[in-house]
Each structure stands twice: as structure tokens, then as C-alpha cells.
Design a protein around this motif. Sequence first.
Motif, PDB file in Angstrom:
ATOM      1  N   THR A  92     -18.854  18.561   5.838  1.00 53.14           N
ATOM      2  CA  THR A  92     -20.091  18.001   5.316  1.00 53.14           C
ATOM      3  C   THR A  92     -19.828  16.568   4.859  1.00 53.14           C
ATOM      4  O   THR A  92     -18.835  16.306   4.188  1.00 53.14           O
ATOM      5  CB  THR A  92     -20.595  18.831   4.107  1.00 53.14           C
ATOM      6  N   THR A  95     -25.091  15.222   0.894  1.00 54.16           N
ATOM      7  CA  THR A  95     -26.237  16.091   0.635  1.00 54.16           C
ATOM      8  C   THR A  95     -27.487  15.234   0.525  1.00 54.16           C
ATOM      9  O   THR A  95     -27.517  14.249  -0.211  1.00 54.16           O
ATOM     10  CB  THR A  95     -26.025  16.886  -0.673  1.00 54.16           C
ATOM     11  N   SER A  97     -31.339  14.928  -0.594  1.00 58.22           N
ATOM     12  CA  SER A  97     -32.272  15.560  -1.527  1.00 58.22           C
ATOM     13  C   SER A  97     -33.580  15.890  -0.813  1.00 58.22           C
ATOM     14  O   SER A  97     -33.925  15.281   0.208  1.00 58.22           O
ATOM     15  CB  SER A  97     -32.550  14.631  -2.711  1.00 58.22           C
ATOM     16  N   ALA A  98     -34.316  16.840  -1.360  1.00 58.77           N
ATOM     17  CA  ALA A  98     -35.599  17.236  -0.780  1.00 58.77           C
ATOM     18  C   ALA A  98     -36.589  16.072  -0.812  1.00 58.77           C
ATOM     19  O   ALA A  98     -37.395  15.905   0.107  1.00 58.77           O
ATOM     20  CB  ALA A  98     -36.158  18.436  -1.536  1.00 58.77           C
ATOM     21  N   LYS A 129     -28.674  18.523   9.622  1.00 52.37           N
ATOM     22  CA  LYS A 129     -27.696  19.617   9.749  1.00 52.37           C
ATOM     23  C   LYS A 129     -26.730  19.350  10.903  1.00 52.37           C
ATOM     24  O   LYS A 129     -25.530  19.575  10.779  1.00 52.37           O
ATOM     25  CB  LYS A 129     -28.428  20.940   9.966  1.00 52.37           C
ATOM     26  N   LYS A 134     -25.814  18.346   4.299  1.00 51.16           N
ATOM     27  CA  LYS A 134     -26.457  19.478   3.652  1.00 51.16           C
ATOM     28  C   LYS A 134     -27.793  19.007   3.094  1.00 51.16           C
ATOM     29  O   LYS A 134     -27.894  17.919   2.549  1.00 51.16           O
ATOM     30  CB  LYS A 134     -25.566  19.980   2.512  1.00 51.16           C
ATOM     31  N   VAL A 135     -28.841  19.831   3.256  1.00 51.00           N
ATOM     32  CA  VAL A 135     -30.175  19.463   2.790  1.00 51.00           C
ATOM     33  C   VAL A 135     -30.578  20.407   1.670  1.00 51.00           C
ATOM     34  O   VAL A 135     -30.550  21.630   1.827  1.00 51.00           O
ATOM     35  CB  VAL A 135     -31.210  19.529   3.939  1.00 51.00           C
ATOM     36  N   GLU A 136     -30.952  19.846   0.530  1.00 55.62           N
ATOM     37  CA  GLU A 136     -31.373  20.657  -0.620  1.00 55.62           C
ATOM     38  C   GLU A 136     -32.751  21.248  -0.371  1.00 55.62           C
ATOM     39  O   GLU A 136     -33.661  20.550   0.060  1.00 55.62           O
ATOM     40  CB  GLU A 136     -31.429  19.790  -1.878  1.00 55.62           C
ATOM     41  N   GLY A 137     -32.914  22.533  -0.640  1.00 54.27           N
ATOM     42  CA  GLY A 137     -34.221  23.168  -0.631  1.00 54.27           C
ATOM     43  C   GLY A 137     -34.798  23.515   0.735  1.00 54.27           C
ATOM     44  O   GLY A 137     -35.922  23.976   0.807  1.00 54.27           O
ATOM     45  N   ASP A 139     -33.983  25.524   4.511  1.00 54.34           N
ATOM     46  CA  ASP A 139     -33.077  26.341   5.336  1.00 54.34           C
ATOM     47  C   ASP A 139     -33.351  26.002   6.793  1.00 54.34           C
ATOM     48  O   ASP A 139     -34.211  26.604   7.428  1.00 54.34           O
ATOM     49  CB  ASP A 139     -33.320  27.834   5.106  1.00 54.34           C
TER      50      ASP A 139
END
Length: 140
Positions: A92, A95, A97-98, A129, A134-137, A139
Motif C-alpha cells: 500500500t 490512504t 480519505s472519503a 485500489k 487504501k480508500v477509507e469508507g 469497499d
Amino acid sequence: MSKKVVRVMKIQFKAGQAKPGPALAGAGIQMPKFCTAFNDQTKDRMGETVPVVLTVYEDKDFSFVLKTAPASEMIKKALGVQKGSSNAGTTTVGTLSADKLKEIAEYKMPDLNAYDLDAAMKIVAGTAKNMGVKVEGIDA
């Protein structure tokens, strides 16, 4: 009477930095004329890669449509990284954020094949991805 289209090309240039060269050589247009028009229209987007759909007509005239910057470039810019992960499945690089994801999806919305913002966010999250982000919130 409409002009006859000879070809449609999809190319990318840095905003405000198009110049005659191999990318335009096969188009059969007046390269300096295109470069001047492109650079004038993109001078407010300096530093961005700008995809262009170039339509060439039989009389060597042309028209072009500017697209939004690639999602991968916007994700890298948001995270402050040079490139995505070389092994996205295990490594990774950051990250997202949303809020940033939503901001990127709103900007990309005109060029995405999505009916609403949620679908656009899922498309951008999928790109993230595949870059090892990584993406918050979400899937995705």
C-alpha cells in the motif's frame, strides 16, 4: 453540409505544453495551429495531463474536446506520491480519505460512465485500489 471525418485520435499532453512532434505527426493537421489552440485553452490547468479527443476532417481542419485529468494522476497528487504500488495486492502506498475520493469523483463525473456520484466514487475507488491505495469508507 457537415465535413467528412478522416480520423479521431485520443492523445494526452501536459496542459499548456503541447508542441509539434510524433504524437501529432500522423494526424495530418497543421500542428502549430493545434498546439496554439490547445495551449491557450489549457493554460489555467498547468501541471495537469490533459486528455484530448482530436477529430480530423478531410480538408485538414480539426476540432478537439478536452477531457478531465486521469483519475490516477489526481490520486497521486492527493496523496503526494510519485507513483502507485508496483504490487497493488500486497503493498500500500497510502490512504485516500472519503472526502478526497468524493472530490475527485465530482471532478471526473463528466467523463465517467456513471449515473450518480456513488457510482463515480466506486469507479475512482477501483482505480485507487489498483494503484495500491487504501480508500477509507468504500469497499471497492
